[in-house]
Design a protein around this motif. Structure first.
Motif, short mmCIF file in Angstrom:
data_model
loop_
_atom_site.label_atom_id
_atom_site.label_comp_id
_atom_site.label_asym_id
_atom_site.label_seq_id
_atom_site.Cartn_x
_atom_site.Cartn_y
_atom_site.Cartn_z
N ILE A 5 -16.32 -14.57 -25.05
CA ILE A 5 -15.42 -14.42 -24.04
C ILE A 5 -13.74 -14.91 -24.63
CG2 ILE A 5 -14.61 -16.05 -22.01
CD1 ILE A 5 -17.39 -16.50 -21.61
N ALA A 6 -13.92 -15.51 -25.67
CA ALA A 6 -12.63 -15.84 -26.41
C ALA A 6 -11.95 -14.65 -26.76
CB ALA A 6 -12.60 -17.05 -27.21
N ILE A 7 -12.93 -13.76 -27.58
CA ILE A 7 -12.46 -12.73 -28.45
C ILE A 7 -11.88 -11.40 -27.52
CG2 ILE A 7 -13.15 -10.94 -29.98
CD1 ILE A 7 -14.88 -12.84 -31.20
N GLY A 8 -12.50 -11.40 -26.47
CA GLY A 8 -12.20 -10.16 -25.59
C GLY A 8 -10.61 -10.18 -25.09
N PRO A 9 -10.14 -11.24 -24.60
CA PRO A 9 -8.67 -11.04 -24.29
C PRO A 9 -7.78 -10.78 -25.68
CG PRO A 9 -9.73 -12.83 -23.22
CD PRO A 9 -10.67 -12.42 -24.08
N ARG A 10 -8.16 -11.58 -26.62
CA ARG A 10 -7.36 -11.27 -28.11
C ARG A 10 -7.47 -9.73 -28.27
NH1 ARG A 10 -9.56 -14.06 -32.97
NH2 ARG A 10 -9.98 -15.63 -31.15
N ALA A 11 -8.62 -8.94 -28.23
CA ALA A 11 -8.64 -7.79 -28.43
C ALA A 11 -7.91 -6.88 -27.78
CB ALA A 11 -10.21 -7.22 -28.56
N HIS A 12 -7.90 -7.19 -26.43
CA HIS A 12 -7.13 -6.30 -25.23
C HIS A 12 -5.52 -6.59 -25.67
CE1 HIS A 12 -10.31 -5.20 -22.79
NE2 HIS A 12 -10.66 -6.34 -22.90
N GLY A 13 -5.16 -7.91 -26.23
CA GLY A 13 -3.82 -8.05 -26.63
C GLY A 13 -3.15 -7.17 -27.70
N ASN A 14 -4.22 -7.14 -28.68
CA ASN A 14 -4.11 -6.57 -29.81
C ASN A 14 -3.91 -5.00 -29.62
OD1 ASN A 14 -4.23 -8.58 -31.34
ND2 ASN A 14 -6.16 -8.38 -32.24
N ILE A 15 -4.50 -4.34 -28.55
CA ILE A 15 -4.43 -3.08 -28.07
C ILE A 15 -3.16 -2.82 -27.52
CG2 ILE A 15 -5.62 -1.35 -26.61
CD1 ILE A 15 -8.37 -2.47 -27.49
N GLU A 16 -2.84 -3.64 -26.59
CA GLU A 16 -1.58 -3.61 -25.97
C GLU A 16 -0.37 -3.55 -27.04
OE1 GLU A 16 -0.75 -3.30 -22.42
OE2 GLU A 16 -2.92 -3.10 -21.97
N ASN A 17 -0.52 -4.43 -27.79
CA ASN A 17 0.63 -4.56 -28.88
C ASN A 17 0.86 -3.28 -29.73
OD1 ASN A 17 1.43 -7.09 -28.11
ND2 ASN A 17 0.01 -8.20 -29.76
N GLU A 18 -0.39 -2.71 -30.02
CA GLU A 18 -0.33 -1.59 -31.08
C GLU A 18 -0.01 -0.38 -29.98
OE1 GLU A 18 -4.34 -1.13 -32.14
OE2 GLU A 18 -4.36 -2.20 -33.73
N GLN A 19 -0.09 -0.19 -28.84
CA GLN A 19 0.48 0.90 -27.94
C GLN A 19 1.93 0.56 -27.72
OE1 GLN A 19 -1.89 0.68 -24.35
NE2 GLN A 19 -3.95 1.81 -25.27
N HIS A 20 2.09 -0.61 -27.56
CA HIS A 20 3.67 -0.92 -27.34
C HIS A 20 4.29 -0.40 -28.78
CE1 HIS A 20 7.30 -2.69 -26.17
NE2 HIS A 20 7.40 -3.48 -27.06
N LYS A 21 3.88 -0.72 -29.70
CA LYS A 21 4.54 -0.03 -31.15
C LYS A 21 4.70 1.51 -31.25
CE LYS A 21 3.39 -4.27 -33.80
NZ LYS A 21 2.40 -4.82 -35.02
N LEU A 22 3.57 1.86 -30.96
CA LEU A 22 3.37 3.32 -30.96
C LEU A 22 4.37 3.92 -29.92
CD1 LEU A 22 -0.57 4.04 -31.05
CD2 LEU A 22 1.29 4.87 -32.62
N ARG A 23 4.37 3.27 -28.63
CA ARG A 23 5.46 4.06 -27.77
C ARG A 23 6.93 3.88 -28.13
NH1 ARG A 23 1.72 1.78 -24.01
NH2 ARG A 23 3.08 -0.32 -23.94
N GLU A 24 7.25 2.50 -28.89
CA GLU A 24 8.62 2.39 -29.30
C GLU A 24 9.10 3.48 -30.43
OE1 GLU A 24 8.55 -1.74 -30.42
OE2 GLU A 24 9.79 -2.34 -28.86
N GLY A 25 8.02 3.57 -31.29
CA GLY A 25 8.19 4.42 -32.44
C GLY A 25 8.57 5.91 -31.88
N LEU A 26 7.73 6.45 -31.18
CA LEU A 26 7.80 7.68 -30.53
C LEU A 26 9.16 7.94 -30.04
CD1 LEU A 26 6.49 10.42 -30.11
CD2 LEU A 26 5.43 9.39 -28.18
N VAL A 27 9.61 7.02 -29.08
CA VAL A 27 10.85 7.30 -28.20
C VAL A 27 11.94 6.97 -29.26
CG1 VAL A 27 12.40 5.67 -26.92
CG2 VAL A 27 9.93 6.10 -26.20
N ALA A 28 11.83 6.28 -30.48
CA ALA A 28 12.86 6.34 -31.67
C ALA A 28 13.07 7.53 -32.24
CB ALA A 28 12.69 5.01 -32.72
N VAL A 29 11.70 8.12 -32.35
CA VAL A 29 11.89 9.55 -33.13
C VAL A 29 12.51 10.40 -32.25
CG1 VAL A 29 10.28 11.62 -34.15
CG2 VAL A 29 9.71 9.19 -34.80
N LEU A 30 12.03 10.67 -31.09
CA LEU A 30 12.47 11.59 -29.98
C LEU A 30 14.02 11.37 -29.72
CD1 LEU A 30 9.55 11.54 -27.41
CD2 LEU A 30 10.28 13.36 -29.28
N GLU A 31 14.34 10.25 -29.86
CA GLU A 31 15.98 10.00 -29.61
C GLU A 31 16.70 10.02 -31.00
OE1 GLU A 31 16.24 5.94 -27.90
OE2 GLU A 31 15.71 6.77 -26.00
N GLY A 32 15.89 10.25 -31.93
CA GLY A 32 16.67 10.64 -33.20
C GLY A 32 17.20 9.46 -34.15
#
Length: 74
Positions: free
Chosen positions: A8-35
């Motif tokens: 039960i304790a590991i589940g939410p942490r894993a979801h948080g890690n996934i959210e953080n990784e997706q956020h980093k990917l979105r930020e990086g992609l936007v930075a590339v697209l904006e130059g």
């Protein structure tokens, strides 16, 4: 189905890690697209250089084009 406290304790942490990784990917992609950032690349192979001789009148396929004064001055 019973879950242990550890599961039960590991589940939410894993979801948080996934959210953080997706956020980093979105930020990086936007930075590339904006130059603001670029994608690093490394050239690993270049084909050999074979210079090509300029076409002569004998080898030119388009005989209908007449040279102009501008082309002659270049």
């Amino acid at each position: 189905m019973k879950y242990s406290l550890k599961e039960i304790a590991i589940g939410p942490r894993a979801h948080g890690n996934i959210e953080n990784e997706q956020h980093k990917l979105r930020e990086g992609l936007v930075a590339v697209l904006e130059g603001r950032k670029s994608i690093p690349m490394a050239v690993t192979y270049l084909p050999p250089y074979h210079p090509i001789a300029p076409a002569t009148e004998e080898t030119s396929h388009n005989k209908s084009i007449q040279p102009t004064a501008e082309a002659a001055s270049d």
